[in-house]
Enzyme design. Structure first.
Site, short mmCIF file in Angstrom:
data_model
loop_
_atom_site.label_atom_id
_atom_site.label_comp_id
_atom_site.label_asym_id
_atom_site.label_seq_id
_atom_site.Cartn_x
_atom_site.Cartn_y
_atom_site.Cartn_z
N GLY A 16 0.80 -1.22 0.00
CA GLY A 16 0.00 0.00 0.00
C GLY A 16 0.83 1.27 0.00
CE LYS A 17 6.21 1.54 -3.59
NZ LYS A 17 6.28 0.17 -3.94
CG ASP A 146 11.97 -5.36 -7.53
OD1 ASP A 146 12.14 -6.37 -6.84
OD2 ASP A 146 10.89 -4.75 -7.62
CB ILE A 147 17.25 -6.04 -11.80
CG1 ILE A 147 18.05 -7.17 -11.15
CG2 ILE A 147 18.03 -5.42 -12.96
CD1 ILE A 147 18.39 -8.31 -12.08
CB THR A 190 11.87 -3.99 9.06
OG1 THR A 190 10.49 -4.27 8.87
CG2 THR A 190 12.08 -2.49 9.11
CB CYS A 380 -16.84 3.03 -20.97
SG CYS A 380 -15.79 3.52 -22.34
N GLY A 382 -20.38 -0.45 -20.81
CA GLY A 382 -21.71 -0.66 -20.23
C GLY A 382 -22.78 0.14 -20.96
CD GLU A 404 -14.20 -3.48 -28.18
OE1 GLU A 404 -15.17 -2.79 -27.82
OE2 GLU A 404 -13.25 -3.74 -27.43
CG HIS A 514 -13.99 5.49 -17.86
ND1 HIS A 514 -14.38 4.22 -17.47
CD2 HIS A 514 -13.55 5.37 -19.13
CE1 HIS A 514 -14.16 3.37 -18.45
NE2 HIS A 514 -13.65 4.04 -19.48
CD GLU A 516 -15.08 4.82 -13.90
OE1 GLU A 516 -16.05 5.48 -14.30
OE2 GLU A 516 -14.50 3.97 -14.63
N1 GLN Z 1 -14.13 -1.49 -25.68
C1 GLN Z 1 -14.91 -0.30 -25.76
C2 GLN Z 1 -14.24 0.73 -26.66
O1 GLN Z 1 -13.08 0.64 -26.92
C3 GLN Z 1 -15.17 0.29 -24.39
C4 GLN Z 1 -13.93 0.76 -23.70
C5 GLN Z 1 -14.15 1.03 -22.24
O2 GLN Z 1 -15.10 0.52 -21.66
N2 GLN Z 1 -13.27 1.77 -21.62
O3 GLN Z 1 -14.88 1.66 -27.10
#
Ligand code: GLN
Length: 542
Positions: A16-17, A146-147, A190, A380, A382, A404, A514, A516
């Site tokens: 959780g850095k 880590d290298i 540590t 998106c 969805g 797509e 998006h 969110e």
């Molecule tokens: N695969 C879809 C597109 O490229 C939706 C992408 C997504 O949901 N971020 O448009």
């Protein structure tokens, strides 16, 4: 004068850095300082955009269109400062910069080497694009030893030397494991980790020790002695019940006090009242709703990090706990009875995703939500699946689909090759680099003033972040509107559908962007607040 705090991690990954950096940023901000947070990732991908969510979790997109690590999402949520392209870098990007310069002859015949050329490029990144920040917190991805991370550690060592202790602080996050059979906490990992860091020339100034139970004084003293620091600089970081309790918990252990002491800064105590307020709401909700997330990377909830956080924020705004039911959409394709899983939920959300796998299951989920009057939020992919659902089942366009997934009779979702961003024409190069074919970053949208989304946002002009290749095909707009799908948000030029909704349904909204990514605990995104509110209403019905 900008000061730099470098956060490294040791012993194991996943300590959780990112959260630790974000929490320190929030604490310094609460003391009145201006902060900026940055992430340096040691992998060779130029950015995480091309990585599978299973490899890397969510790809966080900034307003300026950079595809970055999900930790930048934590930073933004905790300190409220919009992340920029200049806040995220990888070994791949550093090397492509250095090799580009070499090809252009900019090194004037020199032999190009990790030290100084690569480390110089890293230092340039760390110190670039700053204004009046008091602190820049830089998290180094990976684990010490880590290298891959060596050039980064070397670069921050050099900076420590060049800028001096009064401008640089090294924080190292480690693990103090509990060994059940011995009935003891162990400090050895540590000690080894601090030694590893010392081996590359960095003496940690503060150790933050993740631990599942309180660290006794004896163990703390021992760590201090062996790792060459004062006892108060060994900060216990105990597990907490919600990530939003982290800033207060670290403050109680003196983390920000010790950082200020390191720099010799006398700063006022932080005001953490707003953090305590949201933690109180999370711990003592007045009710609970269940939201089904019907997606394709549900085995790894990190792939939907910001989405889960935005749901928590929507819960905070409505004083309820939001329980997320992660469902792999493919089950709706293979098991006819699987849809019964959706019967008790108070809302259905289909999140973003790429590729055909699971898409038919998402379409089934959208159909269920529409027919059964369950709140539906399409983000998106969805949104795209909800559009296909309406096309097939209400607009009578059998074979409607997205290009797509291959050629189809009615490409209601398709690839657009050019669009306007402000006054500039942007074009998609289908044969180009992967990232080059995407619509990425903040784009404006105009909302229909009569729509539900305009009411939710309280405005008709919005800007949201995008990350997708395909768009709703405007050629089908009239047919889809006649079938009951209202196009309530469009790009300013009117060519790209941004939002669709079903009027008369309790809550059915799909967005091409998006939302969110912009939700924050202190500013929950209006769409998530409204969706959770609709789920609360639904919970009173079922
Ligand atoms: N695969 C879809 C597109 O490229 C939706 C992408 C997504 O949901 N971020 O448009």
């Amino acid at each position: 004068m900008t000061r730099f705090i470098f956060i490294t991690g040791g012993v194991v990954s996943s300590l959780g850095k990112g959260l630790c950096s974000a929490a320190l940023g929030a604490l310094l901000q609460a003391r009145g300082f201006r902060v900026r947070l940055r992430k340096l990732d040691p992998y060779l991908n130029v950015d995480p955009g091309t990585m599978s969510p299973y490899q890397h979790g969510e790809v966080y997109v900034t307003d300026d269109g950079a595809e970055t690590d999900l930790d930048l999402g934590h930073y933004e949520r905790y300190v409220g400062v919009a992340a920029r392209r200049s806040d995220s870098v990888t070994t791949g990007r550093i090397y492509s910069t250095v090799i580009g310069r070499e090809r252009r002859g900019e090194y004037l015949g020199a032999t190009v080497q990790v030290i100084p050329h690569v480390t110089d490029a890293i230092k340039e990144f760390i110190t670039a694009d700053l204004a009046d920040e008091d602190f820049v917190l830089c998290e180094i991805g990976g684990t010490v030893g880590d290298i891959e991370s060596l050039p980064f550690l070397e670069a921050i060592r050099q900076l420590g030397n060049e800028l001096g202790r009064e401008r640089v602080c090294f924080v190292h996050l480690t693990l103090v494991p509990w060994i059940a059979s011995a009935g003891e906490l162990k400090t050895k990992p540590t000690q080894h980790s601090a030694k590893e860091l010392l081996g590359v020339g960095i003496q940690p100034d503060i150790l933050l020790c993740r631990c599942e139970r309180p660290i006794p004084d004896g163990a703390r003293k021992k760590i201090a002695l062996f790792c060459n620091l004062r006892e108060q600089r060994v900060i216990p970081a105990l597990d907490v019940d919600t990530i939003y309790a982290v800033p207060s918990a670290y403050h109680a252990e003196g983390f920000d006090r010790e950082v200020c002491a390191h720099f010799g800064l006398a700063a006022p105590e932080p005001d953490l009242a707003r953090w305590e307020e949201i933690v109180g709401r999370i711990r003592r909700p007045e009710g609970e709703v269940t939201i089904a997330i019907v997606g394709k990377y549900t085995h790894l909830p990190d792939s939907y990090k910001s989405l889960a956080e935005a749901m928590t924020h929507g819960g905070i705004a409505n004083n309820v706990r939001v329980r997320l039911d992660w469902i792999e959409s493919e089950v709706f394709e293979t098991e006819a009875a699987a849809l019964t899983q959706l019967e008790g939920v108070h809302g259905i959300l289909v999140p973003g995703g790429f590729g055909e796998r699971g898409s038919e299951g998402m379409i089934e989920a959208a159909r269920f939500a529409r027919e059964r009057q369950v709140p539906y939020f399409g983000v998106c992919l969805g949104l795209q699946m909800a559009v296909i659902e309406t096309a097939r089942h209400r607009a009578r366009l059998p074979g409607a689909g997205s290009t797509e997934f291959g050629p189809c009779a009615h490409p209601v979702i398709g690839l657009m090759t050019e669009w306007l961003r402000g006054n500039t024409l942007e074009q998609r190069r289908s044969g180009g680099d992967l990232g080059g074919t995407m619509r990425l970053g903040a784009y404006a949208a105009v909302l229909d003033p009569e729509s539900r989304v305009a009411e939710i946002y309280g405005t008709t002009q919005i800007s949201e972040r995008h990350r997708h290749r395909y768009e709703v095909n405007i050629a089908y707009r009239d047919t889809l509107e006649a079938a009951g799908l209202h196009f309530s948000g469009m790009s300013p030029d009117g060519l790209l559908p941004e939002i669709v909704e079903i009027p008369g349904h309790p809550w059915f909204i799909g967005v091409q962007f998006h939302p969110e990514l912009k939700s924050r605990p202190f500013e929950p995104h209006p769409l998530f607040t409204s969706f959770v509110k609709a789920a609360v209403a639904q919970s009173r019905l079922v």
